[in-house]
Design a protein around this motif. Structure first.
Motif, mmCIF file in Angstrom:
data_model
loop_
_atom_site.group_PDB
_atom_site.id
_atom_site.type_symbol
_atom_site.label_atom_id
_atom_site.label_comp_id
_atom_site.label_asym_id
_atom_site.label_seq_id
_atom_site.Cartn_x
_atom_site.Cartn_y
_atom_site.Cartn_z
ATOM 1 N N LYS A 112 46.474 52.470 42.121
ATOM 2 C CA LYS A 112 46.067 53.314 40.996
ATOM 3 C C LYS A 112 46.776 52.847 39.733
ATOM 4 O O LYS A 112 47.950 52.467 39.778
ATOM 5 C CB LYS A 112 46.406 54.783 41.271
ATOM 6 C CG LYS A 112 45.681 55.372 42.484
ATOM 7 C CD LYS A 112 45.988 56.840 42.653
ATOM 8 C CE LYS A 112 45.295 57.392 43.898
ATOM 9 N NZ LYS A 112 43.819 57.316 43.803
ATOM 10 N N GLU A 116 45.803 56.812 35.462
ATOM 11 C CA GLU A 116 45.328 57.720 36.507
ATOM 12 C C GLU A 116 46.475 58.566 37.060
ATOM 13 O O GLU A 116 46.318 59.763 37.312
ATOM 14 C CB GLU A 116 44.700 56.910 37.646
ATOM 15 C CG GLU A 116 43.400 56.211 37.278
ATOM 16 C CD GLU A 116 42.914 55.278 38.366
ATOM 17 O OE1 GLU A 116 41.694 55.255 38.604
ATOM 18 O OE2 GLU A 116 43.733 54.574 38.983
ATOM 19 N N TRP A 120 46.950 62.655 36.830
ATOM 20 C CA TRP A 120 47.120 63.474 38.029
ATOM 21 C C TRP A 120 48.293 64.434 37.863
ATOM 22 O O TRP A 120 48.217 65.603 38.244
ATOM 23 C CB TRP A 120 47.319 62.574 39.240
ATOM 24 C CG TRP A 120 47.424 63.324 40.538
ATOM 25 C CD1 TRP A 120 48.569 63.714 41.180
ATOM 26 C CD2 TRP A 120 46.348 63.783 41.347
ATOM 27 N NE1 TRP A 120 48.271 64.377 42.339
ATOM 28 C CE2 TRP A 120 46.907 64.442 42.472
ATOM 29 C CE3 TRP A 120 44.953 63.707 41.244
ATOM 30 C CZ2 TRP A 120 46.130 65.007 43.475
ATOM 31 C CZ3 TRP A 120 44.183 64.275 42.242
ATOM 32 C CH2 TRP A 120 44.763 64.921 43.338
ATOM 33 N N GLN A 173 46.301 51.536 31.486
ATOM 34 C CA GLN A 173 45.138 51.124 32.277
ATOM 35 C C GLN A 173 45.315 49.724 32.868
ATOM 36 O O GLN A 173 44.681 49.386 33.873
ATOM 37 C CB GLN A 173 43.870 51.142 31.419
ATOM 38 C CG GLN A 173 43.370 52.526 31.059
ATOM 39 C CD GLN A 173 44.118 53.158 29.891
ATOM 40 O OE1 GLN A 173 45.015 52.554 29.311
ATOM 41 N NE2 GLN A 173 43.752 54.373 29.533
#
Length: 400
Positions: A112, A116, A120, A173
């Motif tokens: 991940k 992300e 979360w 990213q």
């Protein structure tokens, strides 16, 4: 399904000779679109030979010749760094004759990305922030990978050697935490050789992601490796803070011109250091990140190696325990936060209510407590909060 042929340029060939021919054939199946931008699309799929298959990521250019040229350059630059495990691998550069599109085949990284993971924490873990020592560990690993890229001797398209590659797009990213806990840097689409920094098409061109772009890029100045130092510092800041302070007041629907101007304005105003906003963040780590993200490039770390060494001293020489962060600890933490039941128990703990840990959660918490003793306080496992409530920690007692 299309039949793709690897170009015959020896710089990009790495296939075995299939069927005794000089031409290398294999099938590519594109299964899932996972991203798109102005210059390319990114697909998850498979590369299939007569002997086996492997999961890959396929970056496909637009028909525009500039995009095709950029993709070829990205493949060449990234391939020159293939020896380093902390950098995503390029398998091959292809050209789809049917679609008339260039495409790069890259290793599929099971994991991940940082964006992300932070999302979360914000959505599912009550705005808990990523553990600061593990955030520093990601910076430690990435600075080592980037130091390698900055020092690597690479040849340009004309065969002329240059020392070092500047990534220019270090963002949440573009850093993936693998399933083994290894941070990997991907996407060299904006990468340039150090010998390219004086070119007119580089000076004055804003490249990168807002909030992580070094200030000098906006000021039409010559750039150097320091832009990657700034971006990596902002990634560590983002991990701990849970957001990018330069983008706080920029609306999602803002046009590019408005967003850029607002970002520049925020850079000039400056922002609070992490330890001023989140009281329990270590002063030493806050100072490291502040130095890496100085507005004036001359006040930043002189090299990526200097940043790496400061993080190393913080984590492993002057750390609070004999065991500093490891890949195993990072792996265990990522697995833990995605385990069903943790979200509910964090909520109950924050409200001082009784909570119930199932056996799998207990096992994973015991494991991370052994691997990361700096996350243990008074015998309890502790997760860090954004606020200063409870001294900045939510405590989970395995005996409850």
């Amino acid at each position: 399904m299309s039949l793709d042929k690897t170009i015959l340029d020896s710089d990009f060939r790495n296939e075995n000779n299939i069927g005794g021919s000089d031409k290398k054939f294999y099938h590519i199946e594109k299964h899932e679109l996972i991203g798109s931008g102005a210059g390319s699309e990114v697909w998850k799929g498979y590369r299939i030979t007569p002997y086996d298959y492997e999961e890959v990521v396929i970056k496909v250019s637009n028909r525009d010749s500039d995009c095709l040229t950029s993709l070829k350059k990205e493949a060449r630059l990234a391939k020159s760094l293939k020896e380093h495990d902390g950098i995503g691998k390029i398998i091959a550069y292809d050209f789809d004759e049917k679609l008339k599109k260039g495409q790069i085949l890259m290793e599929y990284i099971d994991g991940k990305n940082i964006a992300e993971i932070v999302a979360w924490h914000k959505k599912n873990l009550l705005n808990l922030h990523f553990p600061q020592r593990l955030a520093a560990f990601i910076g430690f690993e990435c600075s080592k990978s980037l130091d390698y890229a900055h020092k690597k001797i690479i040849s340009d398209e004309n065969g002329k050697s240059s020392i070092g590659l500047i990534h220019r797009d270090i963002t949440p990213q573009n850093i993936i935490i693998t399933h083994t806990g290894y941070p990997k840097i991907i996407d060299f689409g904006l990468g340039i050789l150090s010998s390219d920094v004086g070119r007119k098409d580089v000076i004055g061109k804003v490249a990168g992601k807002l909030g992580f772009i070094a200030p000098e890029i906006f000021n039409n100045k010559l750039i150097d490796f320091s832009v990657d130092i700034y971006s990596l510092g902002m990634v560590m800041d983002y991990l701990i803070r849970g957001r990018n302070p330069l983008l706080d007041d920029i609306k999602e629907n803002s046009d590019s011109f408005e967003a850029i101007n607002k970002t520049i304005e925020n850079i000039n105003k400056g922002f609070k250091k992490i330890n001023e906003e989140i009281g329990h963040v270590d002063d030493v780590l806050s100072s490291i990140i502040s130095k890496a993200t100085e507005k004036d490039s001359g006040k930043r770390y002189g090299t990526m190696e200097e940043l790496h060494n400061d993080i190393k001293n913080y984590l492993y020489v002057n750390g609070p325990t004999r065991l500093g962060p490891t890949r195993e600890a990072l792996k265990s933490y990522i697995e833990l936060i995605y385990t069903p039941g943790l979200e509910t128990n964090v909520l109950l703990s924050s409200e001082n209510k009784n909570y119930y840990l199932h056996d799998e959660l207990k096992r994973k918490i015991k494991q991370i407590m052994e691997q990361a003793p700096y996350m243990v306080r008074e015998g309890n496992f502790c997760l860090e909060t954004i606020s200063n409530d409870k001294n900045g920690y939510i405590s989970i007692n395995l005996q409850s």
